[in-house]
Design an enzyme around this catalytic site. Sequence first.
Site, mmCIF file in Angstrom:
data_model
loop_
_atom_site.group_PDB
_atom_site.id
_atom_site.type_symbol
_atom_site.label_atom_id
_atom_site.label_comp_id
_atom_site.label_asym_id
_atom_site.label_seq_id
_atom_site.Cartn_x
_atom_site.Cartn_y
_atom_site.Cartn_z
ATOM 1 N N CYS A 131 37.728 34.666 37.438
ATOM 2 C CA CYS A 131 36.598 35.605 37.542
ATOM 3 C C CYS A 131 35.858 35.287 38.830
ATOM 4 O O CYS A 131 34.789 34.677 38.811
ATOM 5 C CB CYS A 131 35.664 35.464 36.337
ATOM 6 N N ALA A 132 36.426 35.699 39.965
ATOM 7 C CA ALA A 132 36.072 35.087 41.245
ATOM 8 C C ALA A 132 34.851 35.658 41.950
ATOM 9 O O ALA A 132 34.189 34.944 42.700
ATOM 10 C CB ALA A 132 37.281 35.153 42.189
ATOM 11 N N ALA A 133 34.564 36.958 41.798
ATOM 12 C CA ALA A 133 33.485 37.561 42.587
ATOM 13 C C ALA A 133 32.124 36.964 42.194
ATOM 14 O O ALA A 133 31.936 36.580 41.037
ATOM 15 C CB ALA A 133 33.478 39.071 42.396
ATOM 16 N N PRO A 134 31.215 36.860 43.171
ATOM 17 C CA PRO A 134 31.320 37.327 44.563
ATOM 18 C C PRO A 134 32.099 36.421 45.501
ATOM 19 O O PRO A 134 32.295 36.758 46.654
ATOM 20 C CB PRO A 134 29.856 37.414 44.991
ATOM 21 N N GLY A 135 32.529 35.250 45.007
ATOM 22 C CA GLY A 135 33.446 34.451 45.793
ATOM 23 C C GLY A 135 32.947 33.092 46.231
ATOM 24 O O GLY A 135 33.651 32.390 46.957
ATOM 25 N N LYS A 137 32.694 30.291 44.572
ATOM 26 C CA LYS A 137 33.552 29.201 44.090
ATOM 27 C C LYS A 137 34.945 29.289 44.699
ATOM 28 O O LYS A 137 35.542 28.278 45.062
ATOM 29 C CB LYS A 137 33.603 29.213 42.567
ATOM 30 N N ASP A 200 35.237 30.339 35.330
ATOM 31 C CA ASP A 200 33.785 30.492 35.344
ATOM 32 C C ASP A 200 33.505 31.851 34.716
ATOM 33 O O ASP A 200 33.448 32.867 35.394
ATOM 34 C CB ASP A 200 33.258 30.407 36.778
ATOM 35 N N CYS A 253 26.853 29.681 33.382
ATOM 36 C CA CYS A 253 25.449 29.460 33.756
ATOM 37 C C CYS A 253 24.579 29.740 32.529
ATOM 38 O O CYS A 253 23.575 30.442 32.612
ATOM 39 C CB CYS A 253 25.045 30.311 34.954
#
Length: 353
Positions: A131-135, A137, A200, A253
């Site tokens: 779940c990469a966006a906005p990027g 990590k 994440d 978070c």
Amino acid sequence: MGERSGEDGLLAQAEIAPLTGLAESLGIDRSKWIQVATKPLPETLRLTMHHYDIEWTRKQLIAMGAVPLKWSIGNEAYQLPFARGQAPRDGTRELLALLHDTGRVTRQEAASMLPILVLNPQPNELLLDLCAAPGSKATHAAERMAPTGVVVANEPISGRVNMLASNRGRLSLHNVMITQHDGRHVGRIPKPGFDAIVADVPCTGSATSRKNKDVWWSWSPKGGRTMFQLQVDIASRGAQLLRPGGTMVYSTCSIDPVENEAVIAELIQKCPWMEVIEIDESNVDGLVWHQGLTAWSPLDEQGKVSERPQDVPFFDERYLPPSDGAILNALSKTRRLYPQDNNTGGFFVALLR
């Protein structure tokens, strides 16, 4: 419900918010919680590791009053002497924007740096960010793994894919491949699989009150219970795609145990080949955080511990602490970060193999 305007309205809402009830149920001092969790976050950022003028950039940051985050081992990261998004209009704001836009730094909340610091990906590895966006990590990992490691940055939502591509381009990263799939259904790759995975996952954001004031009004205990299955499903897919001996970091978070320890307990029962492993504390030396929980209680919609857990909305036995001693021992290897610990947002991380 309290008025949303002004600091007085925020503090009044914090006194009655279910979010404060959650914090109290976790053993957090009520007054300390409200004092810190209602204050804006400081501006924090990562210094781009391989930029040609890193020395010049470092000097500019120090001149702004930046202080190193000493627990960010392996990456230079800094905290600035003003609140997030509130740089002075004396040229500092413009310079900070320039440094970010030209790829010299990446503005990133300090707590969200933890997944990559904990996972510690290496050159020559293949990493999947589910779940990469906005990027932040994915790019963090890519910088550490360059030039021989590769990051597959997956994001299901089209609009957020654009942000991901923009951040890859901003940093001129050539080792990031972007894909667009539902994180629960990412396709397999040839054996043996991914060396490292970042899960994440989407969450209620209960630990983001310092940057998202609306959480004080919008968060309710049933939120985590509605997110639980999605979180389990994404993490389970990650477990299926991981090579034997590979490592996966699960993070949110949120401070709600239903989204954290309960998910990990369900994951290691659903995927028995996975185990929670100890986090190498030397990768975050100096960071103040806490062991994962082995006991918690369901809350009603007012944020109070319910005398009849089965009566809370969307109740499921899986949301309760497990009774298996081995699983409870595994949960103690996970870690929680609270806002008052290091002047950050809150966070949860677990490392699995």
